[in-house]
Design a protein around this motif. Structure first.
Motif, PDB file in Angstrom:
ATOM      1  N   GLN A   1       0.822  -1.198   0.000  1.00  0.00           N
ATOM      2  CA  GLN A   1       0.000   0.000   0.000  1.00  0.00           C
ATOM      3  C   GLN A   1       0.862   1.256   0.000  1.00  0.00           C
ATOM      4  OE1 GLN A   1      -2.871  -0.030   3.175  1.00  0.00           O
ATOM      5  NE2 GLN A   1      -3.871  -1.893   2.448  1.00  0.00           N
ATOM      6  N   ALA A   2       0.320   2.336  -0.534  1.00  0.00           N
ATOM      7  CA  ALA A   2       1.021   3.617  -0.513  1.00  0.00           C
ATOM      8  C   ALA A   2       1.447   3.970   0.905  1.00  0.00           C
ATOM      9  CB  ALA A   2       0.140   4.710  -1.088  1.00  0.00           C
ATOM     10  N   GLY A   3       2.680   4.457   1.038  1.00  0.00           N
ATOM     11  CA  GLY A   3       3.250   4.763   2.336  1.00  0.00           C
ATOM     12  C   GLY A   3       4.026   3.628   2.955  1.00  0.00           C
ATOM     13  N   GLY A   4       3.923   2.445   2.385  1.00  0.00           N
ATOM     14  CA  GLY A   4       4.615   1.283   2.908  1.00  0.00           C
ATOM     15  C   GLY A   4       6.040   1.174   2.417  1.00  0.00           C
ATOM     16  N   SER A   5       6.685   0.050   2.763  1.00  0.00           N
ATOM     17  CA  SER A   5       8.096  -0.166   2.449  1.00  0.00           C
ATOM     18  C   SER A   5       8.326  -1.547   1.866  1.00  0.00           C
ATOM     19  CB  SER A   5       8.954  -0.031   3.716  1.00  0.00           C
ATOM     20  OG  SER A   5       8.873   1.263   4.270  1.00  0.00           O
ATOM     21  N   LEU A   6       9.364  -1.648   1.039  1.00  0.00           N
ATOM     22  CA  LEU A   6       9.862  -2.910   0.519  1.00  0.00           C
ATOM     23  C   LEU A   6      11.377  -2.847   0.462  1.00  0.00           C
ATOM     24  CD1 LEU A   6       7.525  -3.754  -2.510  1.00  0.00           C
ATOM     25  CD2 LEU A   6       7.680  -5.038  -0.372  1.00  0.00           C
ATOM     26  N   ARG A   7      12.015  -3.999   0.563  1.00  0.00           N
ATOM     27  CA  ARG A   7      13.466  -4.101   0.405  1.00  0.00           C
ATOM     28  C   ARG A   7      13.761  -5.087  -0.710  1.00  0.00           C
ATOM     29  NH1 ARG A   7      18.039  -6.875   4.287  1.00  0.00           N
ATOM     30  NH2 ARG A   7      19.761  -5.418   3.859  1.00  0.00           N
ATOM     31  N   LEU A   8      14.352  -4.599  -1.794  1.00  0.00           N
ATOM     32  CA  LEU A   8      14.739  -5.438  -2.906  1.00  0.00           C
ATOM     33  C   LEU A   8      16.170  -5.930  -2.729  1.00  0.00           C
ATOM     34  CD1 LEU A   8      13.328  -3.379  -5.912  1.00  0.00           C
ATOM     35  CD2 LEU A   8      12.144  -5.007  -4.406  1.00  0.00           C
TER      36      LEU A   8
ATOM     37  N   MET B   1      13.175   0.708  -0.021  1.00  0.00           N
ATOM     38  CA  MET B   1      12.204   1.653  -0.552  1.00  0.00           C
ATOM     39  C   MET B   1      11.192   1.970   0.544  1.00  0.00           C
ATOM     40  SD  MET B   1      11.610   0.099  -4.379  1.00  0.00           S
ATOM     41  CE  MET B   1      10.763  -1.356  -3.745  1.00  0.00           C
ATOM     42  N   ASN B   2      11.160   3.216   0.979  1.00  0.00           N
ATOM     43  CA  ASN B   2      10.233   3.684   2.000  1.00  0.00           C
ATOM     44  C   ASN B   2       9.289   4.725   1.418  1.00  0.00           C
ATOM     45  OD1 ASN B   2      11.619   2.123   3.968  1.00  0.00           O
ATOM     46  ND2 ASN B   2      13.039   3.805   4.375  1.00  0.00           N
ATOM     47  N   SER B   3       8.198   4.986   2.126  1.00  0.00           N
ATOM     48  CA  SER B   3       7.213   5.982   1.699  1.00  0.00           C
ATOM     49  C   SER B   3       6.809   5.786   0.245  1.00  0.00           C
ATOM     50  CB  SER B   3       7.761   7.397   1.921  1.00  0.00           C
ATOM     51  OG  SER B   3       8.095   7.610   3.276  1.00  0.00           O
ATOM     52  N   LEU B   4       6.484   4.560  -0.107  1.00  0.00           N
ATOM     53  CA  LEU B   4       6.198   4.224  -1.499  1.00  0.00           C
ATOM     54  C   LEU B   4       4.941   4.928  -1.996  1.00  0.00           C
ATOM     55  CD1 LEU B   4       7.199   0.493  -1.409  1.00  0.00           C
ATOM     56  CD2 LEU B   4       8.099   2.182  -3.018  1.00  0.00           C
ATOM     57  N   LYS B   5       4.975   5.305  -3.277  1.00  0.00           N
ATOM     58  CA  LYS B   5       3.885   5.989  -3.950  1.00  0.00           C
ATOM     59  C   LYS B   5       3.400   5.144  -5.121  1.00  0.00           C
ATOM     60  CE  LYS B   5       6.176  10.431  -3.045  1.00  0.00           C
ATOM     61  NZ  LYS B   5       6.736  11.650  -3.671  1.00  0.00           N
ATOM     62  N   PRO B   6       2.144   5.316  -5.553  1.00  0.00           N
ATOM     63  CA  PRO B   6       1.669   4.560  -6.711  1.00  0.00           C
ATOM     64  C   PRO B   6       2.558   4.729  -7.944  1.00  0.00           C
ATOM     65  CG  PRO B   6      -0.181   5.539  -5.586  1.00  0.00           C
ATOM     66  CD  PRO B   6       1.052   6.072  -4.910  1.00  0.00           C
ATOM     67  N   GLU B   7       3.157   5.890  -8.131  1.00  0.00           N
ATOM     68  CA  GLU B   7       4.021   6.116  -9.282  1.00  0.00           C
ATOM     69  C   GLU B   7       5.341   5.356  -9.208  1.00  0.00           C
ATOM     70  OE1 GLU B   7       3.942  10.229  -7.104  1.00  0.00           O
ATOM     71  OE2 GLU B   7       2.610   8.504  -7.334  1.00  0.00           O
TER      72      GLU B   7
ATOM     73  N   TRP C   1      22.402  -7.214 -16.919  1.00  0.00           N
ATOM     74  CA  TRP C   1      21.195  -6.955 -16.155  1.00  0.00           C
ATOM     75  C   TRP C   1      20.623  -8.208 -15.521  1.00  0.00           C
ATOM     76  CZ3 TRP C   1      19.199  -1.933 -16.000  1.00  0.00           C
ATOM     77  CH2 TRP C   1      19.783  -1.024 -16.902  1.00  0.00           C
ATOM     78  N   GLY C   2      19.902  -8.012 -14.407  1.00  0.00           N
ATOM     79  CA  GLY C   2      19.064  -9.062 -13.866  1.00  0.00           C
ATOM     80  C   GLY C   2      17.751  -9.143 -14.613  1.00  0.00           C
ATOM     81  N   GLN C   3      16.892 -10.082 -14.201  1.00  0.00           N
ATOM     82  CA  GLN C   3      15.633 -10.322 -14.909  1.00  0.00           C
ATOM     83  C   GLN C   3      14.513  -9.399 -14.465  1.00  0.00           C
ATOM     84  OE1 GLN C   3      16.442 -11.989 -12.180  1.00  0.00           O
ATOM     85  NE2 GLN C   3      14.506 -11.857 -11.041  1.00  0.00           N
ATOM     86  N   GLY C   4      14.678  -8.717 -13.343  1.00  0.00           N
ATOM     87  CA  GLY C   4      13.685  -7.795 -12.832  1.00  0.00           C
ATOM     88  C   GLY C   4      12.763  -8.411 -11.797  1.00  0.00           C
ATOM     89  N   THR C   5      12.219  -7.556 -10.930  1.00  0.00           N
ATOM     90  CA  THR C   5      11.227  -7.962  -9.940  1.00  0.00           C
ATOM     91  C   THR C   5      10.131  -6.908  -9.885  1.00  0.00           C
ATOM     92  OG1 THR C   5      10.899  -8.707  -7.641  1.00  0.00           O
ATOM     93  CG2 THR C   5      12.462  -6.900  -7.991  1.00  0.00           C
ATOM     94  N   GLN C   6       8.870  -7.344  -9.851  1.00  0.00           N
ATOM     95  CA  GLN C   6       7.725  -6.444  -9.933  1.00  0.00           C
ATOM     96  C   GLN C   6       7.420  -5.815  -8.583  1.00  0.00           C
ATOM     97  OE1 GLN C   6       5.525  -5.627 -12.699  1.00  0.00           O
ATOM     98  NE2 GLN C   6       4.891  -4.078 -11.185  1.00  0.00           N
ATOM     99  N   VAL C   7       7.256  -4.494  -8.579  1.00  0.00           N
ATOM    100  CA  VAL C   7       6.792  -3.752  -7.413  1.00  0.00           C
ATOM    101  C   VAL C   7       5.495  -3.052  -7.788  1.00  0.00           C
ATOM    102  CG1 VAL C   7       7.252  -1.824  -5.848  1.00  0.00           C
ATOM    103  CG2 VAL C   7       9.088  -3.418  -6.443  1.00  0.00           C
ATOM    104  N   THR C   8       4.434  -3.297  -7.024  1.00  0.00           N
ATOM    105  CA  THR C   8       3.144  -2.673  -7.261  1.00  0.00           C
ATOM    106  C   THR C   8       2.708  -1.950  -5.994  1.00  0.00           C
ATOM    107  OG1 THR C   8       2.516  -4.414  -8.827  1.00  0.00           O
ATOM    108  CG2 THR C   8       0.759  -3.030  -7.952  1.00  0.00           C
ATOM    109  N   VAL C   9       2.430  -0.653  -6.123  1.00  0.00           N
ATOM    110  CA  VAL C   9       2.019   0.176  -4.989  1.00  0.00           C
ATOM    111  C   VAL C   9       0.581   0.604  -5.218  1.00  0.00           C
ATOM    112  CG1 VAL C   9       2.515   2.185  -3.589  1.00  0.00           C
ATOM    113  CG2 VAL C   9       4.383   0.980  -4.743  1.00  0.00           C
ATOM    114  N   SER C  10      -0.291   0.221  -4.321  1.00  0.00           N
ATOM    115  CA  SER C  10      -1.707   0.538  -4.440  1.00  0.00           C
ATOM    116  C   SER C  10      -2.042   1.767  -3.615  1.00  0.00           C
ATOM    117  CB  SER C  10      -2.560  -0.642  -3.981  1.00  0.00           C
ATOM    118  OG  SER C  10      -2.376  -0.895  -2.597  1.00  0.00           O
ATOM    119  N   SER C  11      -3.086   2.488  -4.042  1.00  0.00           N
ATOM    120  CA  SER C  11      -3.562   3.650  -3.303  1.00  0.00           C
ATOM    121  C   SER C  11      -4.751   3.305  -2.446  1.00  0.00           C
ATOM    122  CB  SER C  11      -3.911   4.779  -4.267  1.00  0.00           C
ATOM    123  OG  SER C  11      -4.921   4.368  -5.166  1.00  0.00           O
TER     124      SER C  11
END
Length: 123
Positions: free
Chosen positions: A13-20, A83-89, A113-123
Motif C-alpha cells: 500500500q502507498a506509504g509502505g516499504s519494501l526491500r529489494l 524503498m520507504n514511503s512508497l507511492k503509486p508512481e 542486467w538481472g531479470q527484474g522484480t515487480q513492485v506494485t504500490v496501491s492507493s
C-alpha cells in the motif's frame, strides 16, 4: 559472465516499504559498481540509484531521493534497494545491473542486467 537475480518485489500500500535484493553469481561482485533501474508500464527503463564498489559513494534519481536507499554487502555478493514511503508512481519492474561508467544515469552505461522484480504500490 556474472548473473544477477532480483527478489523482494510484491504488492504494498502507498506509504509502505519494501526491500529489494540483487544477488550476483560470483565472488568478483566485489569489483563491480552496481545500479538499480525501473520500468513503469508503458515507459522506458529509467535510472533509480547507483553505488560504488566499496558502498561508500551513492547517488539517486530526484524522484526517489530521501525515500530510497541503495546499499551492498560484498560478503554476500548482494546489492539492496530499501524503498520507504512508497507511492503509486513507484509501480514498476525493478532491475539491478553492473555499472560500467561512473558517474552515469544512462541506460547504455549499465549491464549486464538481472531479470527484474515487480513492485506494485496501491492507493
Amino acid at each position: 559472465q556474472v548473473q544477477l537475480v532480483e527478489s523482494g518485489g510484491g504488492l504494498v500500500q502507498a506509504g509502505g516499504s519494501l526491500r529489494l535484493s540483487c544477488v550476483a553469481s560470483e565472488s568478483t561482485f566485489s569489483s563491480y559498481r552496481m545500479g538499480w533501474f525501473r520500468r513503469a508500464p508503458g515507459k522506458e527503463r529509467d535510472f533509480v540509484a547507483a553505488i560504488s564498489v566499496s558502498g561508500y559513494n551513492t547517488y539517486y534519481a530526484d524522484s526517489v531521493k530521501g525515500r530510497f536507499t541503495i546499499s551492498r554487502d560484498n560478503t554476500k555478493n548482494t546489492v539492496y534497494l530499501q524503498m520507504n514511503s512508497l507511492k503509486p508512481e513507484d509501480t514498476a519492474v525493478y532491475y539491478c545491473a553492473v555499472q560500467r561508467v561512473w558517474p552515469s544515469r544512462a541506460l547504455v552505461d549499465f549491464g549486464p542486467w538481472g531479470q527484474g522484480t515487480q513492485v506494485t504500490v496501491s492507493s
